[in-house]
Design an enzyme around this catalytic site. Sequence first.
Site, mmCIF file in Angstrom:
data_model
loop_
_atom_site.group_PDB
_atom_site.id
_atom_site.type_symbol
_atom_site.label_atom_id
_atom_site.label_comp_id
_atom_site.label_asym_id
_atom_site.label_seq_id
_atom_site.Cartn_x
_atom_site.Cartn_y
_atom_site.Cartn_z
ATOM 1 N N GLU A 91 8.859 -4.086 10.931
ATOM 2 C CA GLU A 91 9.213 -2.771 10.321
ATOM 3 C C GLU A 91 9.445 -1.723 11.508
ATOM 4 O O GLU A 91 8.760 -1.649 12.441
ATOM 5 C CB GLU A 91 8.086 -2.037 9.543
ATOM 6 C CG GLU A 91 8.265 -0.618 8.902
ATOM 7 C CD GLU A 91 7.527 0.042 7.864
ATOM 8 O OE1 GLU A 91 6.361 -0.894 7.402
ATOM 9 O OE2 GLU A 91 7.601 1.001 7.473
ATOM 10 N N ASP A 105 -0.675 -6.012 -0.125
ATOM 11 C CA ASP A 105 -1.102 -5.378 1.134
ATOM 12 C C ASP A 105 -2.670 -5.268 1.180
ATOM 13 O O ASP A 105 -3.350 -4.986 0.195
ATOM 14 C CB ASP A 105 -0.683 -4.185 1.370
ATOM 15 C CG ASP A 105 0.573 -3.982 2.209
ATOM 16 O OD1 ASP A 105 0.514 -4.907 2.945
ATOM 17 O OD2 ASP A 105 1.399 -3.185 1.811
ATOM 18 N N GLU A 152 -1.674 -5.536 8.808
ATOM 19 C CA GLU A 152 -0.941 -4.987 9.972
ATOM 20 C C GLU A 152 -1.364 -5.199 11.229
ATOM 21 O O GLU A 152 -2.709 -5.243 11.324
ATOM 22 C CB GLU A 152 -0.963 -3.337 9.879
ATOM 23 C CG GLU A 152 0.132 -3.074 8.347
ATOM 24 C CD GLU A 152 0.108 -1.501 8.141
ATOM 25 O OE1 GLU A 152 -0.270 -0.685 9.076
ATOM 26 O OE2 GLU A 152 0.853 -1.103 7.191
ATOM 27 N N LYS A 200 -0.904 -9.365 2.876
ATOM 28 C CA LYS A 200 -0.301 -9.030 4.308
ATOM 29 C C LYS A 200 -1.457 -8.052 5.132
ATOM 30 O O LYS A 200 -1.847 -7.339 4.437
ATOM 31 C CB LYS A 200 1.058 -8.284 4.042
ATOM 32 C CG LYS A 200 1.899 -7.678 5.057
ATOM 33 C CD LYS A 200 3.148 -7.423 4.850
ATOM 34 C CE LYS A 200 3.359 -6.014 4.007
ATOM 35 N NZ LYS A 200 2.724 -4.974 4.872
ATOM 36 N N ASP A 222 0.822 -1.266 -0.004
ATOM 37 C CA ASP A 222 0.040 -0.227 0.035
ATOM 38 C C ASP A 222 0.771 1.432 0.068
ATOM 39 O O ASP A 222 0.261 2.195 -0.249
ATOM 40 C CB ASP A 222 -0.794 -0.040 1.347
ATOM 41 C CG ASP A 222 -0.544 -0.196 2.494
ATOM 42 O OD1 ASP A 222 0.955 -0.154 2.676
ATOM 43 O OD2 ASP A 222 -1.202 -0.135 3.579
ATOM 44 N N SER A 223 2.208 0.984 0.125
ATOM 45 C CA SER A 223 3.147 2.239 -0.313
ATOM 46 C C SER A 223 3.010 2.771 -1.550
ATOM 47 O O SER A 223 3.451 4.162 -1.929
ATOM 48 C CB SER A 223 4.696 1.553 -0.143
ATOM 49 O OG SER A 223 4.830 0.299 -0.594
#
Length: 274
Positions: free
Chosen positions: A185, A87, A118, A116, A48-49
């Site tokens: 991270e 993501d 978070e 993925k 999602d970066s």
Amino acid sequence: MDVRITVPALRAHKVAGGRLPLVMVTAYDAPSARMVDEAGADLILVGDSVAMVVLGYDDTLHVGVADLAHHTAAVARTLPRALVVTDMPWLSYHRDRADTVGNAGALVRAGAAAVKLEGGRSRVGMVEALVDAQIPVMGHLGLTPQSVHVMGGFKVQAREEEAAKALVDDARALVGAGVFAIVLEGVPAEAAAEVTNAVDVPTIGIGAGPHCDGQVLVFHDLLGLQDQLAPRFVRRYAELKAEGVKALATFASDVRMGAFPTSTESYHRSRPPR
Ligand code: KIV
């Protein structure tokens, strides 16, 4: 042809077990995916970066499932050998299990082999629902960018002993729920080492020091495609933005001076037959 990398092949990939560290790089479109794959990466992360490095936003909160599916499809069309992980964007796994499974399913149908997400213990229910739906899940702990407002910025996490212990507990909970790997991270190298030793799935670090089972960097950071201030963990292996600006400026100057295109770079009328 090289054999494509699969989730089962990665699940027990530990440096302590004698394996080489895993290599993961982000990619968001076909050309970047081809570059990452040809370079021999093990995993491609459709992160999602993309919101920050491609779409120009200040954080990752501005992309949704449709955006990530669009970029995943472009990456997957290149049929990479590397495992494609996408993501789950902010709010796509926070409501209920059905919504979470539906959103992950859309990413898998777009071409992701795994998703993925978070967060730690608070995400266990959602991870279990995804695993139950046969969708492999990668965890992401430490500096979780989707929590930027809660963290008060992109700040290194787990600096204190208590927080490092909580990180290990979160990692264990994710593994118990069925994740096949965990991104760490923005945490101290010592904390990352503790997590890496505590779990039997690979840890993949970014700003987490050398004691992980792999490393990940963002494509645009690694290649110097952007020249904004980079965090200390970014190593630029090229300066492609500067190279690109130089090439574009040369093109502009050639056009203005009438030096482009030449006769050989032009099409010509057919000669009449004699
Ligand atoms: O979106 C992303 O690029 C990521 C990496 C920083 C791990 O999640």
